[in-house]
Design an enzyme around this catalytic site. Structure first.
Site, short mmCIF file in Angstrom:
data_model
loop_
_atom_site.label_atom_id
_atom_site.label_comp_id
_atom_site.label_asym_id
_atom_site.label_seq_id
_atom_site.Cartn_x
_atom_site.Cartn_y
_atom_site.Cartn_z
N LEU A 12 0.84 -1.21 0.00
CA LEU A 12 0.00 0.00 0.00
C LEU A 12 0.87 1.26 0.00
O LEU A 12 0.60 2.22 -0.74
CB LEU A 12 -0.93 -0.01 1.23
CG LEU A 12 -1.82 1.21 1.40
CD1 LEU A 12 -2.73 1.41 0.19
CD2 LEU A 12 -2.65 1.09 2.68
N ILE A 36 9.78 1.60 13.31
CA ILE A 36 8.77 2.40 14.04
C ILE A 36 8.55 1.91 15.48
O ILE A 36 7.85 2.56 16.24
CB ILE A 36 7.42 2.52 13.30
CG1 ILE A 36 6.67 1.20 13.26
CG2 ILE A 36 7.55 3.15 11.94
CD1 ILE A 36 5.16 1.42 13.32
N ALA A 59 3.31 -2.25 8.84
CA ALA A 59 2.57 -3.24 9.63
C ALA A 59 3.33 -4.55 9.59
O ALA A 59 4.15 -4.79 8.70
CB ALA A 59 1.16 -3.46 9.09
N TYR A 124 -3.15 -11.23 14.92
CA TYR A 124 -3.00 -10.08 14.02
C TYR A 124 -4.13 -9.08 14.27
O TYR A 124 -3.90 -7.88 14.46
CB TYR A 124 -3.01 -10.56 12.57
CG TYR A 124 -3.08 -9.46 11.54
CD1 TYR A 124 -1.98 -8.65 11.26
CD2 TYR A 124 -4.26 -9.23 10.82
CE1 TYR A 124 -2.06 -7.64 10.31
CE2 TYR A 124 -4.34 -8.23 9.86
CZ TYR A 124 -3.24 -7.43 9.61
OH TYR A 124 -3.32 -6.43 8.68
N1 NAP Z 1 -2.52 -6.76 2.91
C1 NAP Z 1 -3.81 -6.83 3.24
O1 NAP Z 1 -4.56 -7.69 2.72
C2 NAP Z 1 -4.40 -5.88 4.24
C3 NAP Z 1 -5.75 -6.02 4.59
C4 NAP Z 1 -6.30 -5.13 5.51
C5 NAP Z 1 -5.53 -4.13 6.08
N2 NAP Z 1 -4.22 -4.04 5.74
C6 NAP Z 1 -3.43 -2.97 6.38
O2 NAP Z 1 -2.95 -2.09 5.36
C7 NAP Z 1 -1.68 -1.54 5.75
C8 NAP Z 1 -0.66 -1.77 4.65
O3 NAP Z 1 -0.52 -3.18 4.45
P1 NAP Z 1 0.39 -3.78 3.29
O4 NAP Z 1 -0.26 -5.03 2.84
O5 NAP Z 1 0.76 -2.72 2.33
O6 NAP Z 1 1.68 -4.20 4.15
P2 NAP Z 1 3.13 -4.62 3.63
O7 NAP Z 1 3.15 -4.78 2.16
O8 NAP Z 1 3.55 -5.76 4.50
O9 NAP Z 1 4.00 -3.32 3.95
C9 NAP Z 1 4.32 -2.97 5.27
C10 NAP Z 1 5.62 -2.20 5.23
O10 NAP Z 1 5.98 -1.88 6.58
C11 NAP Z 1 7.35 -2.22 6.77
N3 NAP Z 1 7.61 -2.48 8.17
C12 NAP Z 1 7.37 -3.61 8.89
N4 NAP Z 1 7.80 -3.47 10.15
C13 NAP Z 1 8.31 -2.21 10.25
C14 NAP Z 1 8.93 -1.48 11.30
N5 NAP Z 1 9.12 -2.00 12.52
N6 NAP Z 1 9.35 -0.22 11.05
C15 NAP Z 1 9.20 0.32 9.81
N7 NAP Z 1 8.64 -0.32 8.77
C16 NAP Z 1 8.20 -1.59 8.99
C17 NAP Z 1 7.54 -3.44 5.91
O11 NAP Z 1 8.90 -3.72 5.69
P3 NAP Z 1 9.35 -5.27 5.44
O12 NAP Z 1 8.65 -5.69 4.20
O13 NAP Z 1 10.82 -5.18 5.33
O14 NAP Z 1 8.86 -6.02 6.64
C18 NAP Z 1 6.79 -3.01 4.65
O15 NAP Z 1 7.57 -2.21 3.81
C19 NAP Z 1 -1.34 -2.20 7.08
O16 NAP Z 1 -1.76 -1.37 8.14
C20 NAP Z 1 -2.18 -3.47 7.09
O17 NAP Z 1 -2.47 -3.91 8.38
C21 NAP Z 1 -3.63 -4.88 4.83
#
Ligand code: NAP
Length: 287
Positions: A12, A36, A59, A124
């Site tokens: 995202l 973070i 996340a 989660y």
């Molecule tokens: N994916 C879904 O289906 C879904 C559904 C509902 C809601 N959401 C929500 O939407 C949002 C975005 O999700 P997404 O799917 O885009 O997630 P994502 O692709 O996993 O991206 C999360 C990013 O956060 C980074 N990250 C993880 N731990 C961190 C830390 N301690 N400090 C700084 N950065 C960190 C990750 O780095 P690394 O890759 O190196 O770990 C990654 O670049 C989240 O809040 C998620 O809960 C997602």
């Protein structure tokens, strides 16, 4: 506006970078340059960039791994959110944050509204709900967007997984007892832009419209990709026995978003077709 996106390399976050750069000055921070879960690192990043608005797209999103890596999961999804919220409150900056359909238990049969009771079924979901609470309790101006079943250009997602499995497996078993709404991260990013630019605060549910099960989603992915020689078989969550329990029904009611912004989210099948054409272009470019 000057916007700082935490997690700008995620699925995202990377889409938000592209969408928001059209109208704003945007900076990004992600692992490894920031963690973070460190209050000092977050404060330093915000102090040096001095954004008008911060967006938290970080996340710990591996839902099954959260069951055994509870501490790490809560550190990112709850503690880290609290840090950002307190810093934003102290500096008078609005914080945009994302949460999930998994904060609900899925026992309902009608779409969940923003104010419905939260009762997560897995670690989660519990960690994301704790993140929501810390955001709200910090008292900063915030926009809390719950979304679901995301897929996009970057990162692992269900659409890419089904297409990859279809290359090697003639039969795919996919669960037919979990219902939700697939959401294209490009469409969600547009919606985030409208909410930010409209000055909205509070909780919003934002997904594409319509609903389906994962089985129906998989059938549609293959059909729309012209893959007709792979069979998709409906199965149940019990048979798949994944570590984290999933909600049987997690459709979100997005009426508030439509009412407040005047923008309707398009149907998930239409969004999927667009995404598949993006994937096809990637394949064409590689060959
Ligand atoms: N994916 C879904 O289906 C879904 C559904 C509902 C809601 N959401 C929500 O939407 C949002 C975005 O999700 P997404 O799917 O885009 O997630 P994502 O692709 O996993 O991206 C999360 C990013 O956060 C980074 N990250 C993880 N731990 C961190 C830390 N301690 N400090 C700084 N950065 C960190 C990750 O780095 P690394 O890759 O190196 O770990 C990654 O670049 C989240 O809040 C998620 O809960 C997602």
């Amino acid at each position: 506006m000057k916007i700082l996106i935490f997690g700008h390399r995620g699925m995202l976050g990377s889409e938000l970078m592209m969408r928001l750069q059209a109208n704003h000055e945007v900076a990004g921070q992600d692992i490894p340059e920031i963690d973070i879960t460190s209050y000092d690192a977050c404060r330093q990043a915000i102090l040096s960039i001095k954004p008008d608005l911060a967006v938290n797209a970080t996340a710990f999103t591996d839902v099954d791994a959260c069951e055994t890596r509870r501490e790490e999961c809560f550190a990112v999804n709850a503690l880290g959110v609290g840090h950002l919220a307190l810093i934003c409150r102290d500096m008078g900056i609005k914080l945009v944050h994302f949460s999930t359909d998994y904060v609900f238990n899925g026992r309902r049969k009608t779409p969940y509204a923003e104010e419905d009771f939260c009762d997560p079924l897995n670690v989660y979901g519990l960690s994301k709900l704790e993140g929501e609470k810390r955001l709200q309790e910090a008292g900063c101006d915030h926009l809390l967007i719950r979304t679901a079943w995301l897929y996009g250009k970057n990162g692992k997602n269900f659409v890419r997984a089904i297409l990859a499995r279809a290359e090697t497996d003639p039969v795919l078993d996919v669960v037919d007892d979990q219902r939700g709404c697939p959401t294209y991260s490009a469409d969600l990013s547009d919606a985030v832009g409208f909410l930010i630019e409209g000055g909205h605060s509070g909780i919003y549910h934002v997904t594409n419209s319509g609903q389906c099960t994962w089985y129906e989603f998989a059938c549609r992915i293959l059909k729309s990709s012209g893959i007709l020689d792979v069979e998709v078989r409906p199965t149940t969550s019990d048979k798949l026995a994944r570590p984290a329990c999933r909600s049987p029904y997690s459709v979100l009611n997005c009426e508030k978003y439509f009412r407040d912004t005047g923008h309707a989210m398009r149907h998930w099948t239409e969004a999927l077709n667009d995404y598949l054409s993006v994937i096809r272009k990637e394949v064409d470019l590689k060959s």
